[in-house]
Design a protein around this motif. Sequence first.
Motif, PDB file in Angstrom:
ATOM      1  N   LEU A  65      56.244-110.736 -42.723  1.00 47.09           N
ATOM      2  CA  LEU A  65      57.223-109.842 -41.637  1.00 47.09           C
ATOM      3  C   LEU A  65      56.034-109.955 -40.400  1.00 47.09           C
ATOM      4  N   ILE A  66      54.736-110.020 -40.330  1.00 43.30           N
ATOM      5  CA  ILE A  66      53.874-109.707 -39.220  1.00 43.30           C
ATOM      6  C   ILE A  66      54.065-111.450 -39.403  1.00 43.30           C
ATOM      7  N   GLY A  67      54.067-112.090 -40.089  1.00 40.92           N
ATOM      8  CA  GLY A  67      54.010-113.921 -39.943  1.00 40.92           C
ATOM      9  C   GLY A  67      55.201-114.391 -39.587  1.00 40.92           C
ATOM     10  N   ALA A  68      56.512-113.776 -39.768  1.00 37.41           N
ATOM     11  CA  ALA A  68      57.043-114.529 -39.103  1.00 37.41           C
ATOM     12  C   ALA A  68      57.956-114.066 -37.166  1.00 37.41           C
ATOM     13  N   PHE A  69      57.477-112.802 -37.264  1.00 39.03           N
ATOM     14  CA  PHE A  69      57.648-112.610 -35.813  1.00 39.03           C
ATOM     15  C   PHE A  69      57.561-113.687 -33.998  1.00 39.03           C
ATOM     16  N   TRP A  71      45.594-122.864 -34.713  1.00 35.11           N
ATOM     17  CA  TRP A  71      44.902-121.908 -35.365  1.00 35.11           C
ATOM     18  C   TRP A  71      45.923-121.028 -34.391  1.00 35.11           C
ATOM     19  N   PHE A  72      46.535-120.019 -35.493  1.00 39.17           N
ATOM     20  CA  PHE A  72      46.645-118.957 -34.139  1.00 39.17           C
ATOM     21  C   PHE A  72      45.727-117.544 -34.976  1.00 39.17           C
ATOM     22  N   GLU A  73      46.214-116.169 -34.114  1.00 37.03           N
ATOM     23  CA  GLU A  73      45.636-114.916 -35.037  1.00 37.03           C
ATOM     24  C   GLU A  73      47.398-113.808 -34.606  1.00 37.03           C
ATOM     25  N   HIS A  74      47.558-113.934 -35.702  1.00 36.86           N
ATOM     26  CA  HIS A  74      48.512-112.942 -35.498  1.00 36.86           C
ATOM     27  C   HIS A  74      47.976-111.695 -36.216  1.00 36.86           C
ATOM     28  N   ARG A  75      48.662-110.334 -35.074  1.00 40.32           N
ATOM     29  CA  ARG A  75      48.129-109.184 -34.943  1.00 40.32           C
ATOM     30  C   ARG A  75      49.432-108.102 -34.858  1.00 40.32           C
ATOM     31  N   GLY A  76      49.081-107.368 -35.984  1.00 41.40           N
ATOM     32  CA  GLY A  76      50.743-105.824 -36.663  1.00 41.40           C
ATOM     33  C   GLY A  76      50.683-105.029 -36.476  1.00 41.40           C
ATOM     34  N   PHE A  77      51.279-104.624 -35.702  1.00 45.79           N
ATOM     35  CA  PHE A  77      50.686-102.867 -35.321  1.00 45.79           C
ATOM     36  C   PHE A  77      51.956-101.442 -35.388  1.00 45.79           C
ATOM     37  N   ASN A  78      52.044-100.620 -36.259  1.00 44.96           N
ATOM     38  CA  ASN A  78      52.662 -99.863 -36.292  1.00 44.96           C
ATOM     39  C   ASN A  78      53.407 -99.302 -35.046  1.00 44.96           C
ATOM     40  N   GLN A  79      54.276 -98.210 -35.541  1.00 47.34           N
ATOM     41  CA  GLN A  79      54.775 -97.362 -34.147  1.00 47.34           C
ATOM     42  C   GLN A  79      53.541 -96.379 -33.412  1.00 47.34           C
ATOM     43  N   ASP A  80      52.721 -96.275 -34.266  1.00 46.69           N
ATOM     44  CA  ASP A  80      51.575 -95.888 -33.503  1.00 46.69           C
ATOM     45  C   ASP A  80      50.726 -96.759 -32.466  1.00 46.69           C
ATOM     46  N   ASP A  81      50.652 -97.960 -32.436  1.00 44.63           N
ATOM     47  CA  ASP A  81      49.808 -98.973 -31.871  1.00 44.63           C
ATOM     48  C   ASP A  81      48.296 -98.836 -33.199  1.00 44.63           C
ATOM     49  N   THR A  82      48.424 -98.078 -34.428  1.00 41.45           N
ATOM     50  CA  THR A  82      47.565 -98.867 -35.018  1.00 41.45           C
ATOM     51  C   THR A  82      47.205-100.025 -36.057  1.00 41.45           C
ATOM     52  N   LEU A  83      46.636-101.109 -35.727  1.00 38.72           N
ATOM     53  CA  LEU A  83      46.476-102.124 -36.356  1.00 38.72           C
ATOM     54  C   LEU A  83      46.372-102.852 -38.328  1.00 38.72           C
ATOM     55  N   VAL A  84      47.712-103.113 -38.296  1.00 41.35           N
ATOM     56  CA  VAL A  84      47.890-102.985 -40.092  1.00 41.35           C
ATOM     57  C   VAL A  84      48.358-104.367 -40.827  1.00 41.35           C
ATOM     58  N   CYS A  85      47.730-105.214 -39.512  1.00 43.92           N
ATOM     59  CA  CYS A  85      47.290-106.769 -40.510  1.00 43.92           C
ATOM     60  C   CYS A  85      46.702-108.006 -39.402  1.00 43.92           C
ATOM     61  N   LEU A  86      46.168-108.192 -39.647  1.00 43.06           N
ATOM     62  CA  LEU A  86      45.508-109.575 -39.220  1.00 43.06           C
ATOM     63  C   LEU A  86      45.613-110.574 -39.586  1.00 43.06           C
ATOM     64  N   LEU A  87      46.268-111.868 -39.343  1.00 37.58           N
ATOM     65  CA  LEU A  87      45.965-112.827 -39.728  1.00 37.58           C
ATOM     66  C   LEU A  87      44.972-113.759 -38.987  1.00 37.58           C
ATOM     67  N   HIS A  88      45.047-115.007 -39.677  1.00 37.18           N
ATOM     68  CA  HIS A  88      44.599-116.088 -38.980  1.00 37.18           C
ATOM     69  C   HIS A  88      45.028-117.214 -39.456  1.00 37.18           C
ATOM     70  N   ARG A  89      46.034-117.669 -38.998  1.00 35.07           N
ATOM     71  CA  ARG A  89      46.639-119.000 -40.148  1.00 35.07           C
ATOM     72  C   ARG A  89      46.865-120.287 -38.824  1.00 35.07           C
ATOM     73  N   VAL A  90      46.309-121.448 -39.758  1.00 32.73           N
ATOM     74  CA  VAL A  90      46.273-122.783 -39.029  1.00 32.73           C
ATOM     75  C   VAL A  90      48.407-123.278 -39.721  1.00 32.73           C
ATOM     76  N   GLY A  91      48.801-123.962 -38.037  1.00 35.06           N
ATOM     77  CA  GLY A  91      49.870-124.745 -38.334  1.00 35.06           C
ATOM     78  C   GLY A  91      49.468-126.341 -37.651  1.00 35.06           C
ATOM     79  N   LEU A  92      50.171-126.969 -38.689  1.00 37.02           N
ATOM     80  CA  LEU A  92      50.437-128.593 -38.305  1.00 37.02           C
ATOM     81  C   LEU A  92      51.975-128.697 -37.152  1.00 37.02           C
ATOM     82  N   MET A  93      52.054-128.946 -36.073  1.00 41.63           N
ATOM     83  CA  MET A  93      52.597-128.797 -34.747  1.00 41.63           C
ATOM     84  C   MET A  93      52.878-130.001 -34.712  1.00 41.63           C
ATOM     85  N   ALA A  94      54.684-130.572 -34.281  1.00 48.62           N
ATOM     86  CA  ALA A  94      54.797-131.699 -33.956  1.00 48.62           C
ATOM     87  C   ALA A  94      54.044-131.795 -32.621  1.00 48.62           C
ATOM     88  N   LYS A  95      54.121-133.164 -32.715  1.00 52.69           N
ATOM     89  CA  LYS A  95      53.840-132.845 -30.648  1.00 52.69           C
ATOM     90  C   LYS A  95      55.030-133.496 -30.364  1.00 52.69           C
TER      91      LYS A  95
END
Length: 155
Positions: free
Chosen positions: A66-70, A123-147
């Motif tokens: 979910l966090i990786g899709a927002f 390289w992406f950093e995705h951060r997920g937070f709940n309704q209280d703004d508490t960090l619930v998930c931290l992802l470092h992802r590497v993506g191949l992006m079109a030019k």
Amino acid sequence: MRGLYFEEFEIGAEYTHPFTRTVTEMDNVMFTSLTMNLQPLHLDEEFAKKSVHGARVVNSLFTVALIGAFHVPELTMGTTLGNLGYDKIQFPHPVFHGDTLRAETTILDKRESTSRDDSGIVWFEHRGFNQDDTLVCLLHRVGLMAKKQEEEGAR
């Protein structure tokens, strides 16, 4: 709506994604069952009541998905060529049924592909937070992006 091409990503750029999603019991039970994860912490309320959490915890891989899709509509819709990997995945706080999640993304780095002239690596950093703004998930992802393509209509 399209995502960004490799050339459009700026190192250090930050995005607060406009979407939120309340995680339901059905999300957790369905995802956990579909992936054949028999962990009672996700499925058995009586078991989970006796755990350190006191209730069922949402499957962490659902949280990653979910966090990786927002970010997709803003950053990678139709412009990604695929994920190359995840360098880091952390869950500093559990997600429970009824939590409403949101995400932010920072562009950590980028470089030209050494094996493809039509793409670059971001390289992406995705951060997920709940309704209280508490960090619930931290992802470092590497993506191949079109030019961007030189010729109009090449895509």
